[in-house]
Scaffold this motif. Structure first.
Motif, mmCIF file in Angstrom:
data_model
loop_
_atom_site.group_PDB
_atom_site.id
_atom_site.type_symbol
_atom_site.label_atom_id
_atom_site.label_comp_id
_atom_site.label_asym_id
_atom_site.label_seq_id
_atom_site.Cartn_x
_atom_site.Cartn_y
_atom_site.Cartn_z
ATOM 1 N N ARG A 1 31.021 48.262 -51.509
ATOM 2 C CA ARG A 1 30.664 49.515 -52.196
ATOM 3 C C ARG A 1 29.867 50.436 -51.274
ATOM 4 O O ARG A 1 29.965 51.653 -51.383
ATOM 5 C CB ARG A 1 29.897 49.201 -53.482
ATOM 6 C CG ARG A 1 28.549 48.536 -53.340
ATOM 7 C CD ARG A 1 27.960 48.223 -54.703
ATOM 8 N NE ARG A 1 28.690 47.122 -55.349
ATOM 9 C CZ ARG A 1 28.128 45.929 -55.596
ATOM 10 N NH1 ARG A 1 26.863 45.697 -55.306
ATOM 11 N NH2 ARG A 1 28.828 44.971 -56.153
ATOM 12 N N GLU A 2 29.152 49.869 -50.293
ATOM 13 C CA GLU A 2 28.346 50.706 -49.408
ATOM 14 C C GLU A 2 29.191 51.534 -48.440
ATOM 15 O O GLU A 2 28.668 52.383 -47.718
ATOM 16 C CB GLU A 2 27.359 49.844 -48.608
ATOM 17 C CG GLU A 2 26.249 49.197 -49.437
ATOM 18 C CD GLU A 2 26.705 47.921 -50.144
ATOM 19 O OE1 GLU A 2 27.863 47.502 -49.937
ATOM 20 O OE2 GLU A 2 25.902 47.352 -50.906
ATOM 21 N N GLU B 1 39.111 59.377 -48.264
ATOM 22 C CA GLU B 1 38.860 58.427 -49.339
ATOM 23 C C GLU B 1 40.127 58.193 -50.165
ATOM 24 O O GLU B 1 40.475 57.045 -50.478
ATOM 25 C CB GLU B 1 37.716 58.906 -50.239
ATOM 26 C CG GLU B 1 37.472 57.904 -51.365
ATOM 27 C CD GLU B 1 36.144 58.081 -52.080
ATOM 28 O OE1 GLU B 1 35.425 59.062 -51.780
ATOM 29 O OE2 GLU B 1 35.833 57.227 -52.926
ATOM 30 N N ARG C 1 41.935 54.649 -50.696
ATOM 31 C CA ARG C 1 42.092 54.108 -52.056
ATOM 32 C C ARG C 1 43.571 53.772 -52.329
ATOM 33 O O ARG C 1 43.884 52.741 -52.910
ATOM 34 C CB ARG C 1 41.607 55.134 -53.094
ATOM 35 C CG ARG C 1 40.114 55.424 -53.047
ATOM 36 C CD ARG C 1 39.305 54.436 -53.855
ATOM 37 N NE ARG C 1 37.894 54.801 -53.860
ATOM 38 C CZ ARG C 1 36.898 53.925 -53.972
ATOM 39 N NH1 ARG C 1 37.160 52.623 -54.083
ATOM 40 N NH2 ARG C 1 35.659 54.339 -53.969
ATOM 41 N N ASP D 1 35.192 43.450 -55.330
ATOM 42 C CA ASP D 1 34.027 44.268 -54.977
ATOM 43 C C ASP D 1 33.015 43.395 -54.246
ATOM 44 O O ASP D 1 32.658 42.328 -54.722
ATOM 45 C CB ASP D 1 33.356 44.810 -56.251
ATOM 46 C CG ASP D 1 34.017 46.109 -56.696
ATOM 47 O OD1 ASP D 1 34.597 46.796 -55.833
ATOM 48 O OD2 ASP D 1 33.946 46.412 -57.909
ATOM 49 N N SER E 1 29.236 43.493 -51.739
ATOM 50 C CA SER E 1 28.111 44.326 -51.326
ATOM 51 C C SER E 1 27.622 43.889 -49.950
ATOM 52 O O SER E 1 27.516 42.700 -49.663
ATOM 53 C CB SER E 1 26.973 44.195 -52.348
ATOM 54 O OG SER E 1 25.845 44.908 -51.870
ATOM 55 N N SER F 1 37.899 48.939 -45.417
ATOM 56 C CA SER F 1 37.100 50.167 -45.552
ATOM 57 C C SER F 1 37.756 51.282 -44.753
ATOM 58 O O SER F 1 38.688 51.034 -43.989
ATOM 59 C CB SER F 1 35.683 49.929 -45.027
ATOM 60 O OG SER F 1 35.665 50.036 -43.611
#
Lengths: 479, 486
Positions: free
Chosen positions: B265-266, B277, B281, B296, B298, B401
């Motif tokens: 998420r970061e 983005e 996605r 997900d 972190s 990412s």
């Protein structure tokens, strides 16, 4: 307060070049005296892109030294970079060990007039040597020779446990003996393979707070160490006596003037910006490696000295000289295996043999004769085959030619005359020729006896057995 | 279709069946360079003679039926950070102008041994310090997809040359994203291997604990093939890992079904370009369609990565660059009087502003009194960042990412704003700090036609899986076939 009211406090930092064949981080030779920049490669020249690879021999030597100095050998130690600019430092940093050295907290026992004294060793670490700048090479240029860059060094740092210049010298000598015994260093102060800096301070006697210290450099002989420390002690006392304060600084020993002079103050000191060397992982030394090094440790000078005294019945003075260097001690023991009287053997070592070694400049390793031959010579002297004086000549000849003592005695006709008849004839002749002296002797002037011995020996060209000559003279003179 | 449009493996196949010679392929590269490099400016220097000699030697081996490797004869480019014996190597810096190395970097030797002709040295940010190639002391390279834009940095020349089809592949180095970000900006594939996977010997050091050489190519399979040649333990690099090299082609087509892919998420933060983005996605959704499970995750210390990186990298750089003192090689201020002036003038003239900035930053961070607050603290945070990934990889097989928060930006746009330039690297830095492998693979284009790259991060020495994940997406698209509009 006079100097005697002050207590000097001294600690030594010793840099010892390790006797490895190759450099610490590359395969270049460590040989001294090669043509400038001959023993170099991209790694020790600090070329772009190069990386260090640790020479494991250096670790072995460091562990060996650490164990001999009763240190804790750390299972993990860390390499650091010491950053500063100088033309003899090709990378702009020295790879060394900083906060996590390989060995810590050891000790070295030295002899002082008050008896044995323990000097604590704070740490031992490994590092690479720098090259050499050569100034005034002509044309106003300075040249750089990087043959020495990357030669492995051990830095051995004592606690400030030394209390005068003599103790400092004794510590340095004792340490040098140990390193040479271990085969890790050649002990050569003049060539700079064994170097020493001294930290010196003074405090009022009875105080427990050390004074401000100065670091002395350029101490490349035992004599300079003693002179520099003594000078520095009196200089610091003078500063304090005249109401001043000693300031922390690095001072250079000026050999010609016999003084220390300021090289750089604390303010001018480098900030070396130490940080862990990212090109080398932390160094791990296994328990097995430490055990193996401990098992392979040779007998050290102090242990050998004690053993020489008890095993060979030697006084401390003799044992000390004989054990000062391992090759001499080894040779003594090899001879002692063939000859039982240790003290007599020691007398020959300390007298004739050391004189010859010194005069001829021959290293012990190049000796022409064998331990058995030396024992044979001493046996011949004991048996009276040759006189003690003639024996010295024989040894000299053995030293130069390596011939067997029996051959030399025969060739040179040095065999001692022990034939009573032959000696008696000479005695009679001498007494007859010196009737006047005989009169005096008989009248009580006993010192004339020596004159008769001398005359007889002279007539016999020194070969008369002295005991027999004495006996016969006394008999004839009616004693 | 031109010869230079082939992928490395396609060319290798033609070389193997002797339909094409290495000399023809090399000449095609040289011709392409003559055609387009005045616009792209990827090359600092071309070694025509050396490349052709190597090509002819390769052809002789092929003729004799004894090729040195699968890629024998495939022409390649090298970032100018790799030392090449007899061929000038400058790291994009004035201070090394005229420096002709006396030895080959380990990876250069491996490539030569494998028979690859080395066409020339590729432009880069000075000493790899930069994200746009604009800190090169010589000239900036241009992005073949839009010549007004940067190809990224620091391996910008490498990425531009591959994208412009001047070479079939290239080697770059990645200290904080220097392979992956230029790859993402140019529609090419770039892999930063695990720290220690590829030898650093003979690679001009920027930040020793972060630097890692790696392959850059047009396809995932090419990237794998190139990695195959250079991923070796090297006794001359004490940080090189003694880990066996797997067959990187073996599982390349195995797909992602059943894999768990982490989405941190970061890494989806404010300030990220909306088109970037959206593209990422969409790529994530495609992975789901291909059978992967998105999870997900972190990585809570991500926000400290930038500061940590600049402290550590600059500290190491301040020491690594001390050797450029004008004494032994490279440029020297000949008019200097005295030693101090020699150092000062040589370095003042030899280094550019970005390099000076980082040397000063690093010198400061290592100074007595500041060391604990900066260098030491940064090392501790580095450990935390590494632990973030260790925890994440307990849940997932890889982390996905964006590679860069923005597509290629305009040359000159950020030159006067170093901080915003540093922010370009925010997604790529953590991977270097953690020593992990990271791969950038093309995943689409913006409306303006600028490439977007997906970043895939993995466990140590898990390069094969990263390549497999990248290939699963690449197989569904033909982005790599699309030529840059030159």
């Amino acid at each position: 307060m006079p100097v005697s009211d002050f207590q000097p406090v001294i600690g030594l930092e010793v840099h010892a070049q390790l006797l490895t064949q190759s450099k610490i981080f590359c395969g270049c030779s460590t040989a001294f005296g090669a043509e400038p920049n001959r023993n170099t490669c991209p790694v020790c020249l600090g070329m772009p892109g190069v990386l260090p690879v640790l020479n494991q021999r250096v670790v072995e030597f460091a562990v060996r030294t650490g164990l001999a100095l009763e240190c804790t050998v750390k299972k993990t130690s860390v390499w650091s970079r010491k950053n500063y600019f100088y033309p003899d430092l090709p990378k702009g940093y020295q790879i060394t060990q900083y906060d996590l050295p390989i060995c810590e907290y050891g000790r070295l026992v030295i002899d002082t007039p008050q008896g044995e004294k323990v000097i604590r060793v704070r740490r031992i670490h490994m590092e690479e040597d720098a090259g050499k700048n050569v100034h005034d090479a002509g044309g106003g240029q300075s040249l750089v020779d990087l043959n020495r860059a990357g030669v492995p060094l051990l830095e051995i740092v004592s606690e400030p446990d030394l209390r005068d210049a003599d103790e400092a010298v004794e510590y340095l000598k004792t340490l040098r003996d140990v390193l040479m015994y271990l085969g890790v260093n050649d002990g050569n102060l003049e060539e700079g393979s064994f170097r020493c800096d001294a930290n010196v301070s003074v405090m009022p006697k009875g105080s427990s707070t050390y004074g401000q210290r100065c670091e002395l450099k350029n101490l490349n002989s035992f004599r300079f160490l003693k002179q520099a420390v003594e000078y520095e002690i009196s200089r610091q006392v003078d500063v304090i006596e005249s109401g001043g304060k000693v300031s922390q600084e690095t001072r250079l020993w000026d050999v010609n003037k016999g003084v220390t002079r300021s090289m750089r103050s604390k303010e001018e000191a480098h900030d070396y910006r130490y940080f862990p060397e990212p090109d080398l992982p932390p160094l791990h030394v296994s328990d097995e490696a430490i055990d193996a090094a401990a098992k392979a440790l040779p007998e050290l000078p102090r242990a050998k000295l004690t053993r020489f005294m008890s095993q060979y019945g030697l006084p401390a003075y003799d044992a000390r000289i004989l054990t000062a260097e391992r090759p001499l001690a080894d040779f003594f023991e090899a001879c002692a295996a063939h000859y039982a009287d240790g003290k007599k053997l020691s007398n020959w070592f300390l007298g004739e043999l050391m004189r010859l070694l010194k005069e001829e400049g021959t290293p012990l390793s190049a000796l022409a004769f064998t331990p058995a031959q030396l024992a044979e010579l001493l046996g011949a002297v004991d048996k009276g085959t040759v006189s003690s004086n003639a024996g010295k000549d024989v040894l000299g000849e053995m030293f130069r030619t390596g011939k067997a003592p029996s051959d030399i005695i025969a060739e040179k006709g040095l065999a001692q005359v022990s034939d009573t008849g032959a000696i008696e004839a000479v005695v009679d002749d001498i007494l007859a020729k010196n009737a006047g002296e005989v009169e005096k002797y008989r009248a009580g002037k006993k010192q004339v006896f020596g004159f008769f011995v001398g005359q007889v020996m002279k007539a016999m060209k020194g070969k008369g057995n002295p005991a027999l000559v004495n006996d016969l003279l006394k008999k004839k003179l009616g004693d | 279709m031109q010869l230079t449009d082939l992928t490395m493996l396609e060319l290798a196949a033609k070389l193997a069946e002797r339909a094409v010679s290495s000399e023809e392929a090399t000449r095609a590269c040289l011709e392409r360079i003559r055609q387009v490099d005045s616009k792209v400016r990827a090359f600092l220097r071309v070694d025509e003679e050396g490349a052709l000699a190597a090509a002819r030697a390769s052809d002789a081996r092929r003729k004799a039926g004894s090729p040195a490797s699968a890629l024998d004869g495939v022409p390649l480019g090298l970032k100018d950070i790799f030392l090449t014996e007899g061929v000038e190597t400058t790291a994009g810096s004035r201070i090394l102008e005229g420096f002709v190395p006396p030895y080959d970097a380990t990876v250069v030797r491996l490539l030569k041994d494998a028979g690859l002709p080395l066409v020339g040295k590729l432009n880069m940010d000075e000493f790899a310090m930069g994200s746009s190639n604009e800190s090169s002391a010589y000239f900036p390279s241009h992005n073949p997809w839009d010549l007004a834009r940067t190809p990224g940095g620091s391996s910008g020349g490498s990425a531009a040359a591959v994208a412009a089809r001047e070479v079939f592949g290239a080697l770059g180095t990645d200290t904080g994203g220097s392979i992956r970000q230029p790859a993402a900006f140019t529609n090419t594939v770039g892999l930063k291997p695990t720290y220690g996977r590829v030898s650093r010997y003979g690679v001009i050091a920027y930040a020793s604990s972060l630097d890692q050489p790696g392959p850059m190519a047009r396809t995932v399979a090419d990237t794998a093939a190139l990695l195959q040649l250079i991923a070796r333990h090297d006794p001359q690099d004490s940080t090189s890992a003694a880990v066996e090299t797997p067959d990187y082609q073996a599982d390349l087509e195995a797909g992602v079904r059943g894999l768990k892919l982490g989405v941190p998420r970061e890494y989806f933060i404010e300030g990220i370009d909306p088109e970037v983005e959206a593209s990422i996605r969409e790529t994530l959704r495609e992975y789901e369609r291909l059978g992967a499970t998105l999870v997900d995750v972190s990585l809570p210390h991500t926000k400290y990565a930038l500061a940590t990186y600049y402290l550590l990298a600059s500290s190491e750089a301040s020491s690594n660059l001390a050797r450029y003192d004008g004494i032994r090689y490279g440029q020297r201020a000949k008019d200097a009087r005295g030693l101090k002036e020699l150092y000062a003038l040589t370095r003042e003239r030899g280094f550019g502003p970005e390099v000076k900035r980082r040397i000063m930053l690093g010198t400061y961070a290592l100074s007595a009194g500041y060391y604990d607050a900066y260098y030491l603290r940064a090392q501790k945070v580095r450990t935390l960042i590494r632990e973030d990934f260790t925890k994440a990889f307990q849940q997932v097989d890889a982390v996905l990412s964006p590679t860069s928060p923005v597509p290629a930006f305009k040359l000159g746009e950020k030159v006067d704003d170093p901080l915003s330039m540093y922010l370009m690297d925010v997604f790529t830095l953590p991977c270097n700090l953690a020593g992990l492998p990271g791969l950038a693979v093309p995943c689409g284009f913006t409306k303006a036609g600028l490439p977007v790259g997906l970043q895939i991060l993995g466990r140590p020495f898990d390069e094969a899986r990263l390549l497999r994940i990248a290939r699963a997406f690449e197989r569904e698209h033909d982005f790599f076939r699309r030529p840059a509009p030159l």
